[in-house]
Design a protein around this motif. Structure first.
Motif, PDB file in Angstrom:
ATOM      1  N   TYR A  50      38.279  37.754  37.055  1.00  0.00           N
ATOM      2  CA  TYR A  50      38.937  38.264  38.257  1.00  0.00           C
ATOM      3  C   TYR A  50      38.039  38.172  39.489  1.00  0.00           C
ATOM      4  O   TYR A  50      38.481  37.752  40.554  1.00  0.00           O
ATOM      5  CB  TYR A  50      39.335  39.708  37.980  1.00  0.00           C
ATOM      6  CG  TYR A  50      40.223  40.346  39.008  1.00  0.00           C
ATOM      7  CD1 TYR A  50      41.492  39.846  39.271  1.00  0.00           C
ATOM      8  CD2 TYR A  50      39.799  41.482  39.695  1.00  0.00           C
ATOM      9  CE1 TYR A  50      42.325  40.467  40.192  1.00  0.00           C
ATOM     10  CE2 TYR A  50      40.626  42.111  40.615  1.00  0.00           C
ATOM     11  CZ  TYR A  50      41.890  41.600  40.857  1.00  0.00           C
ATOM     12  OH  TYR A  50      42.700  42.214  41.761  1.00  0.00           O
ATOM     13  N   GLY A  51      36.794  38.568  39.342  1.00  0.00           N
ATOM     14  CA  GLY A  51      35.858  38.443  40.476  1.00  0.00           C
ATOM     15  C   GLY A  51      36.076  39.441  41.585  1.00  0.00           C
ATOM     16  O   GLY A  51      35.787  39.166  42.735  1.00  0.00           O
ATOM     17  N   GLY A  52      36.619  40.623  41.278  1.00  0.00           N
ATOM     18  CA  GLY A  52      36.953  41.577  42.331  1.00  0.00           C
ATOM     19  C   GLY A  52      35.899  42.631  42.602  1.00  0.00           C
ATOM     20  O   GLY A  52      35.712  43.031  43.745  1.00  0.00           O
ATOM     21  N   CYS A  53      35.195  43.093  41.557  1.00  0.00           N
ATOM     22  CA  CYS A  53      34.304  44.240  41.772  1.00  0.00           C
ATOM     23  C   CYS A  53      32.988  43.829  42.414  1.00  0.00           C
ATOM     24  O   CYS A  53      32.303  44.665  43.000  1.00  0.00           O
ATOM     25  CB  CYS A  53      34.043  44.988  40.468  1.00  0.00           C
ATOM     26  SG  CYS A  53      32.902  44.160  39.345  1.00  0.00           S
ATOM     27  N   ARG A  54      32.635  42.573  42.323  1.00  0.00           N
ATOM     28  CA  ARG A  54      31.456  41.986  42.952  1.00  0.00           C
ATOM     29  C   ARG A  54      30.136  42.472  42.337  1.00  0.00           C
ATOM     30  O   ARG A  54      29.070  42.218  42.898  1.00  0.00           O
ATOM     31  CB  ARG A  54      31.408  42.223  44.472  1.00  0.00           C
ATOM     32  CG  ARG A  54      32.716  42.024  45.198  1.00  0.00           C
ATOM     33  CD  ARG A  54      33.372  40.708  44.937  1.00  0.00           C
ATOM     34  NE  ARG A  54      32.704  39.551  45.503  1.00  0.00           N
ATOM     35  CZ  ARG A  54      32.994  38.296  45.184  1.00  0.00           C
ATOM     36  NH1 ARG A  54      33.928  38.042  44.307  1.00  0.00           N
ATOM     37  NH2 ARG A  54      32.344  37.296  45.731  1.00  0.00           N
ATOM     38  N   LEU A  98      31.992  52.231  46.541  1.00  0.00           N
ATOM     39  CA  LEU A  98      33.026  52.731  45.630  1.00  0.00           C
ATOM     40  C   LEU A  98      32.965  54.247  45.523  1.00  0.00           C
ATOM     41  O   LEU A  98      33.993  54.929  45.568  1.00  0.00           O
ATOM     42  CB  LEU A  98      32.844  52.102  44.236  1.00  0.00           C
ATOM     43  CG  LEU A  98      33.384  50.693  44.076  1.00  0.00           C
ATOM     44  CD1 LEU A  98      33.004  50.132  42.713  1.00  0.00           C
ATOM     45  CD2 LEU A  98      34.901  50.685  44.229  1.00  0.00           C
ATOM     46  N   ASP A 101      34.533  56.336  48.160  1.00  0.00           N
ATOM     47  CA  ASP A 101      35.997  56.390  48.151  1.00  0.00           C
ATOM     48  C   ASP A 101      36.483  56.859  46.785  1.00  0.00           C
ATOM     49  O   ASP A 101      37.469  56.369  46.258  1.00  0.00           O
ATOM     50  CB  ASP A 101      36.561  54.996  48.481  1.00  0.00           C
ATOM     51  CG  ASP A 101      38.081  54.997  48.524  1.00  0.00           C
ATOM     52  OD1 ASP A 101      38.657  56.035  48.859  1.00  0.00           O
ATOM     53  OD2 ASP A 101      38.675  53.946  48.205  1.00  0.00           O
ATOM     54  N   ILE A 155      39.386  52.483  41.382  1.00  0.00           N
ATOM     55  CA  ILE A 155      38.457  51.615  42.110  1.00  0.00           C
ATOM     56  C   ILE A 155      39.061  50.231  42.353  1.00  0.00           C
ATOM     57  O   ILE A 155      38.361  49.309  42.750  1.00  0.00           O
ATOM     58  CB  ILE A 155      37.112  51.480  41.365  1.00  0.00           C
ATOM     59  CG1 ILE A 155      37.339  50.930  39.952  1.00  0.00           C
ATOM     60  CG2 ILE A 155      36.394  52.832  41.309  1.00  0.00           C
ATOM     61  CD1 ILE A 155      36.088  50.402  39.303  1.00  0.00           C
ATOM     62  N   MET A 156      40.360  50.069  42.113  1.00  0.00           N
ATOM     63  CA  MET A 156      41.072  48.820  42.404  1.00  0.00           C
ATOM     64  C   MET A 156      40.482  47.607  41.678  1.00  0.00           C
ATOM     65  O   MET A 156      40.459  46.507  42.212  1.00  0.00           O
ATOM     66  CB  MET A 156      41.069  48.544  43.913  1.00  0.00           C
ATOM     67  CG  MET A 156      42.236  49.151  44.654  1.00  0.00           C
ATOM     68  SD  MET A 156      43.797  48.369  44.254  1.00  0.00           S
ATOM     69  CE  MET A 156      43.635  46.820  45.104  1.00  0.00           C
ATOM     70  N   PHE A 175      50.097  45.497  42.580  1.00  0.00           N
ATOM     71  CA  PHE A 175      49.348  46.072  43.700  1.00  0.00           C
ATOM     72  C   PHE A 175      50.321  46.435  44.817  1.00  0.00           C
ATOM     73  O   PHE A 175      51.191  45.647  45.167  1.00  0.00           O
ATOM     74  CB  PHE A 175      48.309  45.088  44.222  1.00  0.00           C
ATOM     75  CG  PHE A 175      47.233  44.809  43.228  1.00  0.00           C
ATOM     76  CD1 PHE A 175      46.245  45.747  42.979  1.00  0.00           C
ATOM     77  CD2 PHE A 175      47.206  43.618  42.535  1.00  0.00           C
ATOM     78  CE1 PHE A 175      45.256  45.502  42.052  1.00  0.00           C
ATOM     79  CE2 PHE A 175      46.217  43.355  41.606  1.00  0.00           C
ATOM     80  CZ  PHE A 175      45.240  44.294  41.361  1.00  0.00           C
ATOM     81  N   THR A 176      50.136  47.612  45.346  1.00  0.00           N
ATOM     82  CA  THR A 176      50.984  48.027  46.455  1.00  0.00           C
ATOM     83  C   THR A 176      50.123  48.222  47.689  1.00  0.00           C
ATOM     84  O   THR A 176      48.928  48.477  47.583  1.00  0.00           O
ATOM     85  CB  THR A 176      51.705  49.354  46.145  1.00  0.00           C
ATOM     86  OG1 THR A 176      50.721  50.354  45.904  1.00  0.00           O
ATOM     87  CG2 THR A 176      52.596  49.230  44.926  1.00  0.00           C
ATOM     88  N   ARG A 178      48.287  47.477  51.519  1.00  0.00           N
ATOM     89  CA  ARG A 178      47.217  46.546  51.886  1.00  0.00           C
ATOM     90  C   ARG A 178      45.979  47.318  52.292  1.00  0.00           C
ATOM     91  O   ARG A 178      46.024  48.522  52.506  1.00  0.00           O
ATOM     92  CB  ARG A 178      47.640  45.723  53.093  1.00  0.00           C
ATOM     93  CG  ARG A 178      48.642  44.660  52.803  1.00  0.00           C
ATOM     94  CD  ARG A 178      48.872  43.849  54.055  1.00  0.00           C
ATOM     95  NE  ARG A 178      50.043  43.011  53.905  1.00  0.00           N
ATOM     96  CZ  ARG A 178      50.570  42.321  54.891  1.00  0.00           C
ATOM     97  NH1 ARG A 178      50.043  42.365  56.085  1.00  0.00           N
ATOM     98  NH2 ARG A 178      51.632  41.584  54.681  1.00  0.00           N
ATOM     99  N   GLY A 179      44.908  46.565  52.441  1.00  0.00           N
ATOM    100  CA  GLY A 179      43.671  47.125  52.971  1.00  0.00           C
ATOM    101  C   GLY A 179      43.187  48.305  52.155  1.00  0.00           C
ATOM    102  O   GLY A 179      43.273  48.319  50.920  1.00  0.00           O
ATOM    103  N   PHE A 180      42.715  49.315  52.860  1.00  0.00           N
ATOM    104  CA  PHE A 180      42.107  50.484  52.224  1.00  0.00           C
ATOM    105  C   PHE A 180      43.111  51.236  51.358  1.00  0.00           C
ATOM    106  O   PHE A 180      42.738  51.931  50.423  1.00  0.00           O
ATOM    107  CB  PHE A 180      41.565  51.384  53.342  1.00  0.00           C
ATOM    108  CG  PHE A 180      40.702  52.497  52.853  1.00  0.00           C
ATOM    109  CD1 PHE A 180      39.490  52.233  52.234  1.00  0.00           C
ATOM    110  CD2 PHE A 180      41.084  53.819  53.031  1.00  0.00           C
ATOM    111  CE1 PHE A 180      38.686  53.265  51.796  1.00  0.00           C
ATOM    112  CE2 PHE A 180      40.279  54.850  52.596  1.00  0.00           C
ATOM    113  CZ  PHE A 180      39.087  54.582  51.970  1.00  0.00           C
ATOM    114  N   SER A 182      45.405  49.954  49.433  1.00  0.00           N
ATOM    115  CA  SER A 182      45.890  49.206  48.268  1.00  0.00           C
ATOM    116  C   SER A 182      45.709  50.039  47.003  1.00  0.00           C
ATOM    117  O   SER A 182      44.670  50.671  46.805  1.00  0.00           O
ATOM    118  CB  SER A 182      45.088  47.909  48.084  1.00  0.00           C
ATOM    119  OG  SER A 182      45.009  47.210  49.279  1.00  0.00           O
TER     120      SER A 182
END
Lengths: 358, 607
Positions: A50-54, A98, A101, A155-156, A175-176, A178-180, A182
């Motif tokens: 996925y490559g999302g959490c970095r 993370l 938030d 944590i998306m 996913f619903t 956008r941005g912060f 999401s």
């Protein structure tokens, strides 16, 4: 997600070590095979990269920036660095972001002790996060008896969305916004039971934080207090590997260990949540035979003798066709084979059927 | 049946043509009515055999719409009122020359300029991409063909191999006009070399930058040039299917594009066996739902596939594994409009324009406080000053130009003292901005640079897809800090924290949106750091743009005590007796500015 590899062997250098790898493997997979630890939050071997959490970023010679090891496939001669000051600082910053938030309630969070965010924060020595600010929108759903959703802790990483789509094929989550704002949520945020959820709990099994948790085990025991017993699920012939958590001799939760057994960490609704009978006062623990209108406890030998005697009598009086048998999907192939043999060879009837589902 | 363009029998053009802009801007200003009135005036004069009205695409000078240009003489009438239609037709018929009072004047005091080509706005322009915009009727394929449309495709299919074509594009030096400026020929070569039973050619028409509208204008004004470019690219890489991914907010562009596709297919210029060759290419349109991130190529692909537009890490690049995991080449509208011209005119023709690493022209959308808002196409290598002041006419009014934001919300803000910078890919990058899609937002000294950065950051934060942490949370934290600075609540260390967060977002974000989001903050910090410091340490906004840091004051020497301000103040913050000096209570004032606009004597100003 299992990747098909060809047999070509490559050589890569990771942190100065020369390591053999197979074509098609990702850098992260090679590292994990070779006990090189790279922190991850959105990675689950059951899912596509996925490559999302970095967090799994690495340095690769010849590649710009900081590629994610979970999405980068190895190439012959590749030179990878998994730990450097720059990587540590970036990963640490990501964790701090993370946490800035996140509803931090590790005190009573059911995931405490088995939380990816907690573990990576500890690993990166995050004592007090540098960043702070608004929290994303609060969303709590607890209308069903099995799965608690507190998306304030989300944590998306998208693992719930992906396991429901990629493994279960149910697509309950998407996913619903956008941005912060999401969030992974059901269509229009309806409760799970209105979103065609079949409560397999796979989303709970992959959630790295306490955003999704099993309600049955909540406040019954902490991860470090429980005893783990690896066993095989008795519900059907698949034979999934289970990890049964017990505290003071009582089952409080059932999970499946990742990358073990035929199920590799996956479970269905029954395997994961259908264990309420174990400590039920209504549970039958010995065979019962009705005598003079009363059910009386007997031994297995007595019960089987009773069954044999009565079935033989019925067959002799009414013929074998008067008897039929229903087998169960809870039995193994071997057990079902034996059952039909009893009916065909023992009693002499073809009246055998199978419920074919649980 | 295929009818090759060169052999198409096309009616000779009418003797006199009145070109009325029917781009979105001019339509909003009433140009469709103007066109109708012109047509009835022609009919009434019985001149339909000598004169016709052409509804064209955008002329570029959008602020002056409805725009009318006559051909062949090239007389330019800006801001045409429908009631003046008759006068225009009469002047053409009786040969009395242009209608002087309707002509363009740079300022009301200056002499009128009759010819469109002579106005300063056009003097430095070099139209390649916009060659047919404002000239032909975009809905009439015959006009496109007469203007040379599809001659590049014909040349490619009959005279060039795929490899030869790629070499030609490489030799022209053409770079992507949509963002990063990757060499177009190189991208085609990668897509061509990729192995795949099916390949796709995608045109990125998801123009999402605030203030950029060149792609829309090309699609509205000359859709065939884009389709021709796509077909050429498809032939080069070996694709038989393609998509135009266009924002649904461009309904006119989508409609004209769909008509152009149908017309081209009917003429054998798209579809199976194009121009009776072995080459087949089918094009479909996919409309996006208005997500800025879908301009990023992997998010665009996800959206075309029907998923939420979220990017995925590269590699693999789309040229290897793109749409439905097949090799896919994605070029933007302006790049493709260039392609057709390059093939028709040869690589050398493009390479002769521009400078160093930046060949050809670039279309810029001039917006903000600039005098001539609109679209301009200039050779690359001009300085920012030449584009803003010579073509765009400088700032509105007498205020000094302060800076220009180039390259959209991921671009950067370049201060006026660096306006000698040449507009080239690398020089802009070195200055902290980027070519991007070519948006230029010009600001004067009434714009606060901290507030400007806050504006762009608000945009990128809203448009973040939410997938990766540095973009989703990092830009949010940056926005919170920069917002509190503009509200006069900045703290010591805020600038350093902004820089730290910007560094994380730039280095660790997944896609270009997150990596570019900090650029407006970084460039304003680089060039206008003192403004940040004034906000934080002196609680002062020198542009008086930040409401919390500015006050309205009444000039005692000018105020006549008329009481208009007091009457209109919505919060009763103004006190004073008639014919006496009035005063504003800063504790009650909400800085709405009503008093300033209402004062008949200009006695109230924001400071």
């Amino acid at each position: 997600m299992t990747t098909t590899f060809d047999t070509t062997t490559l050589t890569v250098t990771i942190d100065g070590r020369r390591i053999a790898a197979r074509t098609g493997q990702t850098v992260l997979e090679v590292c994990r095979e070779n006990s090189i630890h790279i922190p991850t939050l959105c990675y689950d071997p059951r899912l596509k990269p996925y490559g999302g959490c970095r967090l799994c970023i690495v340095e690769i010679e010849g590649l710009r920036g900081y590629p994610t090891s979970c999405t980068t496939t190895v190439a012959d001669g590749m030179v990878v660095t998994t730990e450097s000051e720059a990587l540590f600082e970036l990963r640490r910053s990501v964790i701090e972001l993370l946490l800035s938030d996140h509803k931090v309630d590790c005190l009573t969070c059911q995931s405490s002790g088995q939380c990816g965010l907690q573990d990576t924060a500890y690993e990166h020595a995050v004592e007090m996060p540098r960043f702070s600010g608004e929290l994303h929108v609060e969303f709590i759903e607890s209308e069903n008896p099995l799965i608690a959703r507190d998306l304030t802790k989300c944590i998306m990483c998208g693992r719930c969305v992906r396991i429901c789509a990629e493994v279960e094929g149910r697509y309950v989550y998407g996913f619903t916004d956008r941005g912060f704002d999401s969030l992974p949520n059901t269509p229009y945020g309806v409760p799970l039971h209105d979103a065609y959820c079949e409560f397999c709990g796979q989303c709970v099994s992959t959630c790295p934080t306490g955003a999704l948790s099993n309600k049955l085990g909540k406040f019954k025991g902490r991860i470090w207090e429980v005893e783990h017993t690896e066993t095989t699920c008795g519900y059907c012939g698949v034979g999934c590997t289970l990890d049964v958590s017990t505290k003071n001799g009582k089952v409080i939760d059932v999970t499946a260990p990742l990358e073990r057994g035929v199920n590799g960490g996956n479970l269905c609704a029954k395997g994961r949540y259908g264990w309420g009978y174990t400590h039920s006062p209504d549970r039958l623990t010995t065979p019962l035979v009705r005598r003079d209108g009363e059910l009386v406890e007997v031994t297995w030998d007595e019960a089987i003798a009773e069954i044999a005697e009565r079935l033989t009598a019925i067959r002799d009086e009414h013929g074998p066709e008067s008897i039929g048998g229903l087998a169960s999907a809870k039995c193994t192939n071997e057990e079902n084979y034996l059952f039909q043999k009893v009916l065909r060879a023992g009693i002499g009837t073809h009246n055998i059927d199978h419920c074919a589902r649980l | 049946m295929t009818t090759p363009p060169e052999e198409t029998v096309i009616a000779p053009p009418a003797l006199v043509e009145i070109r009325v802009c029917t781009g979105t801007g001019c339509i909003a200003n009433g140009s469709l009515v103007v066109a109708d009135r012109l047509e009835s005036a022609i009919a009434q004069a019985g001149a339909s055999d000598r004169m016709r009205v052409t509804r064209t695409g955008c002329h570029g000078l959008c602020a002056q719409g409805p725009v009318v240009v006559t051909a062949p003489e090239g007389v330019f009438y800006p801001g045409v009122d429908p009631d003046h239609a008759e006068a225009v037709v009469r002047a053409l018929l009786d040969g009395s020359g242009p209608v002087t009072e309707m002509l363009y004047r740079e300022t009301p005091e200056e002499e009128p300029i009759a010819r469109y080509a002579d106005i300063p706005f056009n003097a430095r322009q070099h139209r390649i991409v916009l060659r047919n915009c404002g000239v032909i009727d975009p809905e009439d394929i015959d006009q496109a063909l007469r203007a040379g449309g599809y001659s590049g495709l014909r040349h490619a299919l009959t005279d060039l191999t795929s490899d030869g074509l790629i070499e030609e594009i490489k030799a022209s030096g053409l770079r992507g006009r949509g963002g990063a400026g990757f060499l177009t020929g190189m991208k085609w070569e990668l897509a061509r070399q990729s192995v795949g039973d099916q390949k796709y050619m995608i045109c990125n028409a998801d123009e999402g930058d605030p203030g950029a509208f060149m792609d829309r204008s090309v699609l509205e004004g000359d859709p065939h040039s884009v389709l021709e470019g796509m077909a050429i690219a498809a032939y080069a890489i070996g694709a038989s299917e393609g998509f135009v991914y266009c924002r649904a907010e461009y309904p006119l562009a989508v409609r004209r594009l769909k008509k152009a596709i149908a017309d081209a297919a009917a003429h054998g210029l798209l579809g199976d066996n194009i121009m009776d060759t072995e080459f087949s290419f089918h094009v479909g349109v996919r409309e996006g739902a208005g997500a800025f991130v879908c301009g990023e190529e992997t998010a665009l692909i996800a959206s075309v596939e029907g998923d939420r537009g979220m990017p995925r890490p590269r590699p693999p690049f789309p040229t290897t594994s793109g749409l439905w995991a097949k090799p896919t080449c994605i070029n933007n509208v302006e790049t493709l409009a260039n392609v057709a011209w390059v093939v028709a005119h040869g690589a050398k023709a493009l390479a002769a324009i521009g400078a160093d690493d930046s060949k050809g022209t670039k279309v810029f959308a001039l917006t903000g406080k600039i005098r001539h808002s609109g679209l301009v196409e200039v050779p690359l290598g001009l300085t920012i000053h030449e584009v803003i002041d010579e073509v765009g006419g400088g700032c509105q009014g007498a205020r000094p130009t302060k800076a220009v934001q180039i390259g959209g919300p991921s671009g950067g803000c370049i201060p006026a003292h660096l306006f000698d910078t040449k507009i080239q890919y690398d020089t802009l990058l070195a200055a902290g901005a980027m070519m991007g899609s070519g948006g230029m937002v010009v600001v004067d000294d009434t714009t606060c640079m901290v507030d400007l950065a806050r504006y762009f950051l608000t945009f990128t934060q809203d448009e973040s897809c939410g997938k990766c942490v540095p973009c989703r949370v990092g830009t949010k934290r940056m926005l919170e800090i920069i917002t509190r600075i503009t509200e006069g609540k900045g703290r010591d260390g805020d600038i350093e924290e902004l820089e730290r967060l910007a560094d994380v977002a730039k280095k660790a974000s997944l896609c270009g949106l997150g990596q570019g989001a900090p650029n407006p903050v970084l460039t304003t910090l680089r060039y206008f750091r003192d403004e940040y410091e004034e906000h934080i340490h002196e609680r002062r906004c020198r542009a008086a743009a930040c409401a919390a840091l500015s006050t309205y004051v009444i000039d005692a020497d000018i105020c006549k005590g008329c009481g208009v301000c007091k009457k209109h103040c919505p919060v009763s913050a103004i006190s004073g007796q008639i014919k006496e000096l009035h005063e504003i209570d800063p504790d009650i004032c909400v800085k709405c500015g009503v008093c300033e606009t209402r004062c008949p004597f200009d006695a109230i100003s924001r400071m």
